[in-house]
Scaffold this active site. Structure first.
Site, PDB file in Angstrom:
ATOM      1  N   ASP A   5       0.862  -1.169   0.000  1.00  0.00           N
ATOM      2  CA  ASP A   5       0.000   0.000   0.000  1.00  0.00           C
ATOM      3  C   ASP A   5       0.909   1.233   0.000  1.00  0.00           C
ATOM      4  O   ASP A   5       2.090   1.144   0.333  1.00  0.00           O
ATOM      5  CB  ASP A   5      -0.895  -0.028   1.233  1.00  0.00           C
ATOM      6  CG  ASP A   5      -1.834   1.165   1.300  1.00  0.00           C
ATOM      7  OD1 ASP A   5      -2.357   1.556   0.236  1.00  0.00           O
ATOM      8  OD2 ASP A   5      -2.018   1.717   2.391  1.00  0.00           O
ATOM      9  N   ASP A  11      -1.772  -0.772   6.070  1.00  0.00           N
ATOM     10  CA  ASP A  11      -1.976  -0.254   7.428  1.00  0.00           C
ATOM     11  C   ASP A  11      -3.387   0.243   7.696  1.00  0.00           C
ATOM     12  O   ASP A  11      -3.640   0.824   8.751  1.00  0.00           O
ATOM     13  CB  ASP A  11      -0.988   0.876   7.722  1.00  0.00           C
ATOM     14  CG  ASP A  11      -1.399   2.193   7.077  1.00  0.00           C
ATOM     15  OD1 ASP A  11      -2.032   2.152   5.998  1.00  0.00           O
ATOM     16  OD2 ASP A  11      -1.088   3.258   7.634  1.00  0.00           O
ATOM     17  N   ASP A  22      -7.153  -2.256   3.874  1.00  0.00           N
ATOM     18  CA  ASP A  22      -6.144  -3.243   3.497  1.00  0.00           C
ATOM     19  C   ASP A  22      -6.414  -4.618   4.087  1.00  0.00           C
ATOM     20  O   ASP A  22      -5.778  -5.600   3.679  1.00  0.00           O
ATOM     21  CB  ASP A  22      -4.757  -2.780   3.956  1.00  0.00           C
ATOM     22  CG  ASP A  22      -4.328  -1.474   3.317  1.00  0.00           C
ATOM     23  OD1 ASP A  22      -4.594  -1.315   2.110  1.00  0.00           O
ATOM     24  OD2 ASP A  22      -3.738  -0.626   4.006  1.00  0.00           O
TER      25      ASP A  22
END
Length: 782
Positions: free
Chosen positions: A329, A525, A529
């Site tokens: 990410d 995080d 996700d």
């Protein structure tokens, strides 16, 4: 139930069943371990006091106690079409009882119980993976009725209902904004920190937070069909697909098991002695297989925990050592997740420090994430904020108030109308740099702008290099952010690919596609996700500031806000797995040699049992090497060197205004006939002489020599020293231009191009040099 949706109540109702099943599994292996260990120790005590018969009885009972569950495990494995090392253990346990080698049987029982307990700890996944997702979801909604606003269960909300969402509440269902404007924190779904403004009739997804005032929402989906319920469903399905890895030992048992049985049978057949067959089985006891891998893996888990990494079991660590694809990410993982001031632009007649000072004075009362960044930047530069009165904030537009008798505002403005010409350059730079812009207006006139961007973590480039060294072959970014900033980050970090503007479902699909190619590692995080983390072979959550949901869904949680720990985790996993393989293979080779000796009658069962225990000890000692520190990822620094790193990192923050001054002076020279241009260059030269150059000199003569031993010698800092020389050269060139200007009474036309080039070049070199130092040196210190 409709397969397309899942309600929060459905998911919560299944939790007690999962917890009870996990509880049974969690208690079986520890109980077996406790009993076998107690039997071995009790028998040892009896033997020590001369009660041999009692010792043999206790050891024999311990052996029998281990046989019962071992037989069950073998039957279950055979019904699944898999014969593992447990079958060898059962035959070995039975053989020791047949030849009355009770001590060897008790030892084998303990080794079997230890291996099973470690395997169970490594294979169990948390049964409460999605608890945080469920707990965060709203259970009720405020619905408009003929009698006014009523709070109703979320399951009763239907398409078309008009709801009201209060400040700070989670949007309960997908819908359409009915109020003139609404402001949302969408980080739970996109992972992006900046707030998003939605106008009337724009759609909004469930799971986001109302970051502005109360607004009306027209429901366009029920609870079951809304975005947030979909996230829970995806995470639940993905988690079910991610089964624990098969034990390392079982893969070797595919050939070790039939070989052991063949040697034992051949020895019995050729010699006619069952004792030889039992001796072969005793030395073929798979203790190295059962213990070598778990001990090495557990050692790796212990080592990782000391560095701030929670790895949920040996299966995750083993899989991590085989990972070849890394999916990341962006926000909070590759970037800090906290926007910072990139630059401050000032209108003619204004200074950047004045703009930042007024902007921070207005924003100090705002909870907006960009406002916090502006205030932090002003405080870092030591600016005193003036008093502000009549402060108001328009959600999604900005803050305004009266400062020194003048009406000022910071936030969004319409630059499509009669905007000053210099504002176009600010917008162009914001587009090129992927930055957000907060405009400052004073008495209705644009006075300046603050550009903000979420910067790349200083430790990210080093981390990605070390990950490639550790065996990661493909690195990709999966983000919900816009395409332009995502591609810029990917270009800076040298990623192999980037996919932007992804929904949680898109991320899961991308992870599954990569899993088909290689063992894949996903790092994130945010709540958004969690499904992707659960879908990956290994999910890693940035748990220090990330969401609880992502941490619960992950196999590995980094408890410190340092992405470089990911490189440490991969290095530890790869080393632990390599040592586990070495130990298991080494133990088996020694066992094969002992089996050959036993088959020829050179090793009776008692001696074979003792030899086997010696092999076990050697294998375990080798496996314990995984506890030792490996300095290949991060060199060890002396305390004095760490202190210098922290000192100079702080000075970098303090010197940002010097970099701004260099660029501002160059901009003034480019603006044409500006009478203040020479004064700006003189002020820049003063800052360079009094603040910047002493900093560079101290780095050259204090920091670099302190780092050289850890980095392998002075050559490691040679390129940085060359940058220092270039900075000093350009600074001297600026000083020479100033001397010429003073001698001639001002800057002549022949100087402008070169002086402007010097300043722009100096600004570029300084930014690059600061970034390189922060990446290569400052990221070394915790």
């Amino acid at each position: 139930m409709d397969s397309r949706g899942v309600s929060m109540n459905d998911f919560a109702a299944a939790q007690p069943i999962r917890r009870s099943t996990a509880a049974v599994s969690a208690h079986l292996e520890p109980f077996l371990l406790a009993v076998t260990a107690a039997a071995l120790m009790a028998g040892g005590v009896a033997w020590a006091v001369g009660a041999d018969s009692l010792a043999n009885l206790v050891w024999g009972l311990g052996t029998v106690f281990a046989i019962v569950p071992a037989v069950v495990w073998v039957v279950v494995a055979l019904r699944r079409g898999r014969a593992g090392v447990d079958l060898i253990a059962v035959l070995a346990l039975g053989g020791t009882l047949a030849v009355r080698e009770y001590l060897a049987g008790a030892l084998i029982a303990l080794m079997l119980a230890t291996g099973r307990a470690l395997e169970a700890a490594a294979g169990r996944r948390a049964s409460h993976d999605m608890r945080a997702l469920v707990e965060r979801a709203p259970r009720t909604a405020r619905r408009f009725t003929d009698a006014g606003v009523r709070t109703v269960p979320l399951a009763e909300v239907e398409v078309g209902d008009l709801l009201v969402v209060a400040p700070g509440e989670v949007v309960p269902v997908d819908g359409r904004v009915e109020s003139p404007i609404a402001v949302f924190d969408e980080s739970a779904l996109t992972g992006e920190a900046p707030h998003v403004e939605r106008a009337k009739d724009e759609t909004v997804r469930s799971g986001v937070i109302n970051a502005g005032g109360a607004f009306d929402l027209r429901a366009t989906a029920t609870e079951r069909d809304s975005t947030y319920a979909e996230i829970v469903r995806l995470a639940r399905q993905a988690g079910a697909e991610s089964a624990p890895v098969v034990r390392l030992a079982d893969r070797y048992a595919a050939w070790f098991l039939p070989l052991s049985l063949a040697v034992a049978g051949l020895a019995w057949l050729l010699s006619g002695s069952a004792v030889r067959a039992v001796a072969v089985l005793v030395v073929a006891t798979p203790c190295p297989l059962l213990l070598a891998a778990p001990v090495a893996i557990v050692s790796g888990l212990s080592r990782a925990s000391r560095l701030g990494m929670v790895i949920r079991g040996g299966g995750a660590l083993e899989n991590l050592g085989r990972a070849r694809t890394l999916l990341l990410d962006k926000t909070g993982t590759l970037t800090g997740g906290r926007p910072r001031v990139l630059d401050v632009a000032a209108a003619p007649g204004w200074k950047p420090t004045q703009v930042l000072r007024l902007a921070a004075a207005l924003d100090q009362y705002s909870p907006h994430v960009l406002a916090h960044a502006i205030v932090d930047a002003a405080r870092e530069r030591g600016l005193e904020l003036p008093a502000v009165s009549n402060v108001t904030e328009d959600p999604g537009r900005g803050a305004s108030g009266t400062v020194d008798g003048r009406r000022a505002a910071i936030g969004r403005i319409d630059t499509a109308g009669a905007a000053p010409s210099w504002a176009g350059g600010v917008e162009n730079r914001a587009l090129l740099d992927g930055a957000a812009v907060a405009w400052l207006t004073v008495d209705g006139h644009v006075a300046g702008a603050v550009l903000l961007r979420d910067p790349i973590r200083s430790d990210a480039p080093r981390t990605l290099r070390h990950l490639r060294t550790a065996g990661i072959q493909r690195i990709m970014m999966l983000t919900g952010d816009r395409t332009e900033p995502a591609h810029e980050v990917a270009a800076v970090l040298g990623l192999d690919g980037v996919r932007a503007e992804l929904s949680p479902a898109d991320k899961v699909a991308a992870v599954r596609a990569e899993r088909d190619r290689a063992v894949s590692l996903m790092v994130g995080d945010g709540v958004n996700d969690a499904p992707a983390l659960a879908a990956a072979d290994i999910g890693v959550a940035m748990g220090a500031r990330g969401s609880t949901a992502s941490s619960e869904a992950a196999d590995i949680v980094l408890t410190t806000d340092r992405v470089d720990r990911l490189a440490d985790a991969v290095a530890i996993a790869e080393r632990s797995r390599r040592i586990a393989v070495q130990s298991a293979l080494g133990g088996m080779l020694l066992s094969l040699a002992a089996m050959a000796a036993a088959a020829f009658g050179l090793l009776p069962p008692a001696a074979g049992a003792l030899l086997q225990e010696g092999i076990d000890v050697a294998v375990i000692l080798n496996a314990l090497r995984a506890l030792r520190v490996d300095q290949t990822v991060r060199p060890a620094l002396a305390p004095a060197a760490e202190a210098l790193i922290h000192r100079f990192a702080a000075e970098h923050d303090d010197l940002q205004d010097v970099l701004d001054a260099v660029r501002a002076a160059a901009d003034r020279l480019s603006a044409g006939d500006d009478p203040q241009a020479l004064a700006a260059v003189e002020e820049t030269h003063r800052l360079l002489t009094e603040r910047l150059l002493p900093h560079e000199y101290a780095e050259e003569h204090q920091l670099y020599p302190a780092l050289a031993p850890a980095l392998g010698g002075p050559e490691a800092t040679a390129t940085m020293s060359r940058a220092h020389a270039e900075i000093e050269r350009l600074s001297r060139r600026v000083a020479t231009h100033l001397r010429l200007a003073h001698a001639r009474g001002g800057l002549d036309a022949g100087q402008l191009d070169d002086l402007r080039s010097c300043l722009y070049g100096l600004h570029t070199v300084l930014r690059l040099h600061f970034s390189q130092e922060e990446e290569s040196y400052f990221s070394l210190a915790p």
